[in-house]
Design an enzyme around this catalytic site. Structure first.
Site, PDB file in Angstrom:
ATOM      1  N   SER A  76      -1.924  -1.215   9.417  1.00 51.91           N
ATOM      2  CA  SER A  76      -1.426   0.141   9.764  1.00 51.91           C
ATOM      3  C   SER A  76      -0.882   0.661   8.708  1.00 51.91           C
ATOM      4  O   SER A  76      -1.128   0.773   7.367  1.00 51.91           O
ATOM      5  CB  SER A  76      -0.634   0.220  11.144  1.00 51.91           C
ATOM      6  OG  SER A  76      -0.524   1.567  11.407  1.00 51.91           O
ATOM      7  N   ASP A  91      -5.363   0.426  -5.179  1.00 52.00           N
ATOM      8  CA  ASP A  91      -6.328   1.576  -6.028  1.00 52.00           C
ATOM      9  C   ASP A  91      -5.410   2.120  -7.277  1.00 52.00           C
ATOM     10  O   ASP A  91      -5.947   2.610  -8.124  1.00 52.00           O
ATOM     11  CB  ASP A  91      -6.393   2.386  -4.936  1.00 52.00           C
ATOM     12  CG  ASP A  91      -7.484   2.405  -3.968  1.00 52.00           C
ATOM     13  OD1 ASP A  91      -7.704   1.242  -3.831  1.00 52.00           O
ATOM     14  OD2 ASP A  91      -7.671   3.241  -3.235  1.00 52.00           O
ATOM     15  N   LYS A 141      -6.449  -2.077  10.607  1.00 51.09           N
ATOM     16  CA  LYS A 141      -6.063  -0.977  11.647  1.00 51.09           C
ATOM     17  C   LYS A 141      -5.881   0.265  10.445  1.00 51.09           C
ATOM     18  O   LYS A 141      -4.611   0.603  10.112  1.00 51.09           O
ATOM     19  CB  LYS A 141      -4.756  -1.037  12.307  1.00 51.09           C
ATOM     20  CG  LYS A 141      -4.497   0.107  13.423  1.00 51.09           C
ATOM     21  CD  LYS A 141      -3.124  -0.117  14.093  1.00 51.09           C
ATOM     22  CE  LYS A 141      -2.797   0.898  14.834  1.00 51.09           C
ATOM     23  NZ  LYS A 141      -2.331   2.096  14.239  1.00 51.09           N
TER      24      LYS A 141
END
Length: 373
Positions: free
Chosen positions: A287, A298, A311
């Protein structure tokens, strides 16, 4: 910190009124074909009244109508909570609550596994350990981790009996609840002028505590940093974004996408730390911790450990007019490069498995090795 005008905080609620209440009658829910058949429900009640062996609580039966209606979505993250369950669940987001001092999650097999035991808490004194499986609470089994957590919490001074699977044996522990003030951030200096910060979950105080930890380590001469997100099962999205701001240049931390394909972003400002940083993750990183891990991945930070849980959806929790609440999945989130995380997880750049039954921490050792290169 600039955050999108859509501020999703997992636990904060705004009151609203549901348009139709479930009752004994034909009740419509906004679709002509969707209704509760008063004859069918009445027939069920008649059978209960005539033949059910034990006493029943009519109000509790109706509560389960609401629970079952939301459960029909087939979404493990959406649920209805009674007023008592909601109040207990909401308190846990602050990290200041009455309970036993234990954090747990639901694994991919549907088991409830203990992740962390708060130092000096009733759970620690009862010898509850990370990795224990929770079987029952006061003799009841649960399908929702949120509802189970609400059952474990309760007024300080009261008892709760929990059955665990511990070291492959079933053990029952009766634990007296106490007032818990949870700390979500721990930090220390490691050899080689390496700072180490662990975030166990994202609660109201996390970003402030993280900022203090980072400043303290920097003042002590830290030349690099390990950010440990292992066993962090999530929490408040806004707190996660505030922490991400410490590592990212101005730009998106993540994107959120609704059912109609509309997207907006959570954005960070410029002002990141200059400390070289690696990130530790594992299968219980989920999450909000995956939002942070995905954003850092990234942005060319190295992730070490095991693939994260996967999730990648966000829930909002809204309080209903009678004090109960509806927790509903409303969006999925995407990494800054718009990678989907839900049901996929994030694969680390350097995969290091955690070898059970050993005292060694191979993942942490690898992180130290990478920073010393």
């Amino acid at each position: 910190m600039q955050i999108s005008k859509v501020r999703f905080v997992i636990t904060l609620a705004v009151a609203f009124v549901v348009g139709a209440a479930v009752m004994f009658g034909v009740t419509h829910f906004g679709h002509d074909s969707a209704k509760i058949d008063e004859n069918k429900l009445g027939a069920i009640q008649e059978q209960i009244d005539k033949y059910y062996l034990n006493d029943c609580d009519q109000e509790e039966l109706i509560e389960y109508v609401y629970k079952g209606y939301v459960a029909g979505l087939g979404d493990p993250y959406s649920l209805y909570m009674s007023k008592t369950e909601y109040e207990s669940w909401l308190a846990s987001a602050t990290g200041d609550y009455d309970g036993i001092g234990m954090t747990f999650t639901e694994d991919k097999n549907g088991n409830f596994v203990v992740l962390e035991v708060t130092k000096d808490s009733p759970a620690e004194k009862a010898d509850v350990k990370s990795g224990d499986y929770i079987l029952t609470v006061d003799g009841e089994t649960f399908e929702s981790s949120d509802v189970m957590a609400a059952a474990i919490r309760g007024q300080a001074g009261t008892n709760v009996t929990i059955e665990f699977m511990q070291d492959e044996k079933k053990v029952s522990k009766t634990i007296t609840r106490d007032h818990i003030i949870q700390q979500s951030v721990e930090y220390k200096m490691l050899d080689g002028d390496i700072g180490y910060i662990q975030i166990s979950k994202f609660i109201n105080s996390t970003s402030e505590d993280f900022d203090a930890a980072l400043k303290n380590l920097t003042a002590k001469g830290a030349k690099s940093l390990i950010l440990d997100l292992r066993d962090n099962c999530g929490g408040l999205v806004n707190e996660c974004v505030e922490v991400a701001d410490e590592f990212l240049d101005e730009g998106p931390v993540c994107y959120v996408e609704d059912k109609n394909g509309n997207t907006e972003s959570y954005d960070a400002e410029d002002g990141k730390t200059k400390l070289p940083t690696v990130v530790l993750v594992n299968e219980n990183s989920a999450s909000a911790s995956e939002i942070l891990a995905g954003a850092m991945h990234d942005n060319d930070y190295t992730l070490i450990g095991e693939k994260t849980f996967g999730k990648g959806v966000i829930q909002t929790t809204e309080q209903l007019s009678d004090g109960s609440a509806l927790k509903l999945t409303i969006m999925q989130y995407l990494s800054p490069d718009k990678h989907v995380i839900h049901k996929k997880g994030i694969k680390p750049d350097i995969v290091v498995e955690d070898k059970e039954k050993t005292e060694a921490d191979e993942q942490l050792d690898k992180a130290i090795e990478e920073l010393k290169k």
